[in-house]
Design an enzyme around this catalytic site. Structure first.
Site, short mmCIF file in Angstrom:
data_model
loop_
_atom_site.label_atom_id
_atom_site.label_comp_id
_atom_site.label_asym_id
_atom_site.label_seq_id
_atom_site.Cartn_x
_atom_site.Cartn_y
_atom_site.Cartn_z
N ASP A 97 -13.57 41.83 -18.63
CA ASP A 97 -14.63 42.04 -17.66
C ASP A 97 -14.19 41.43 -16.34
OD1 ASP A 97 -16.94 42.64 -16.39
OD2 ASP A 97 -18.25 41.45 -17.65
N ALA A 98 -13.47 42.23 -15.55
CA ALA A 98 -12.96 41.76 -14.27
C ALA A 98 -13.50 42.58 -13.11
CB ALA A 98 -11.43 41.80 -14.26
N LYS A 99 -14.07 43.75 -13.40
CA LYS A 99 -14.71 44.62 -12.40
C LYS A 99 -13.83 44.82 -11.18
CE LYS A 99 -19.40 43.42 -13.88
NZ LYS A 99 -19.10 42.35 -14.86
N ARG A 100 -12.57 45.14 -11.42
CA ARG A 100 -11.65 45.35 -10.32
C ARG A 100 -11.90 46.71 -9.66
NH1 ARG A 100 -11.15 40.36 -11.10
NH2 ARG A 100 -9.11 39.38 -11.27
#
Length: 281
Positions: A97-100
């Site tokens: 979960d890094a939402k890049r």
């Protein structure tokens, strides 16, 4: 290095065998304190190791939140690398979960960091933001296909602020969230038993029957537990797409640590409630 079997196929098998529960690994400062741990790298490592050791053989997916590791700098990222390695070695899938989200070579670099198979942070899937335009995700889509990984694209998120972007109506009359779902359906067309390109759709959003959630891909559903949604709410929210939902529970499970038995008991309760909800469809 040969690619893995596509993420969608691996996820479908894991959910069929272990149930669809996804447990977040969110070592924020207050939770470390509740566990009696220091808010430092040693506490971070103890927290993450305890969660993985307790649950990695019984849940389908872990979702570590990268920010809670990154805040400790390089030593925190090293803990994240070990967490991912240990979880995958035990047979669980890892959604980072890094939402890049970025454009061009920068997006390609993010893809290499999390989706290239020989990267220290290689994860089975990555959360990404499409709000520089869906086309900006192309480097991540290409890398995911090459390595057998997947993506979860922010589409209909549960935070109230998300609506000002995701509910905005385009010139063609379709809103932005629906447009993202349509793009993903196109990515997954013809894939069996499940496509590898999923959407993030909040479990707290209520009736979503006006959206076509049947994208032939997984729907990562945060919001179960501490944010107020329950497994019993899932059929109303997701309708016919329910079999492809991956409900995420973070604090609802993690608050029961550091006792491994209590963590397992909580995860098992959520898993059973989710199975019961799935049986209604």
């Amino acid at each position: 290095m040969s690619p893995l079997e596509p993420f969608g196929a691996r996820l479908r098998r894991s959910m069929d065998e272990r149930g669809p529960l996804c447990v977040g690994i969110d070592p924020h400062a207050s939770l470390l304190t509740e566990w009696g741990l220091n808010d430092d790298v040693a506490g971070l490592e103890r927290f993450s190791r305890t969660v993985v050791e307790a649950l990695s053989e019984r849940v389908a997916v872990f979702k570590p939140q990268s920010a809670f590791f990154e805040r400790f700098g390089s030593r925190g990222v090293a803990v994240l690398e070990k967490t991912v390695e240990d979880a995958r070695a035990a047979g669980a899938l890892v959604v980072m979960d890094a939402k890049r989200g970025d454009i061009g070579s920068t997006m390609a670099a993010y893809a290499e960091a999390f989706l290239r198979k020989d990267s220290p942070l290689f994860s089975d899937a990555l959360t990404v933001s499409p709000y520089l335009g869906y086309g900006s995700l192309s480097p991540a889509i290409e890398m995911a296909r090459e390595s057998g990984a997947g993506l979860f694209v922010l589409a209909l998120t549960s935070n109230p602020e998300g609506g000002e972007v995701q509910h905005a109506v385009r010139a063609d009359g379709r809103n932005v969230g629906a447009t993202m779902l349509a793009h993903l359906a196109a990515e997954n067309a013809g894939e069996e038993p499940l496509g590898s390109f999923g959407a993030v759709v909040g479990a707290t959003l209520g009736d979503l029957s006006s959206y076509d959630l049947e994208i032939n891909g997984p729907l990562l559903a945060p919001g179960v537990g501490a944010q107020g949604a329950t497994p019993a709410d899932l059929p109303e929210v997701f309708g016919a797409a329910l079999p492809n939902v991956v409900p995420n529970v973070s604090r609802g499970v993690l608050k029961h640590g550091p006792d491994a038995g209590a963590l397992r008991a909580s995860a098992d309760r959520f898993a059973e409630e989710i199975r019961a909800a799935l049986a209604t469809k």
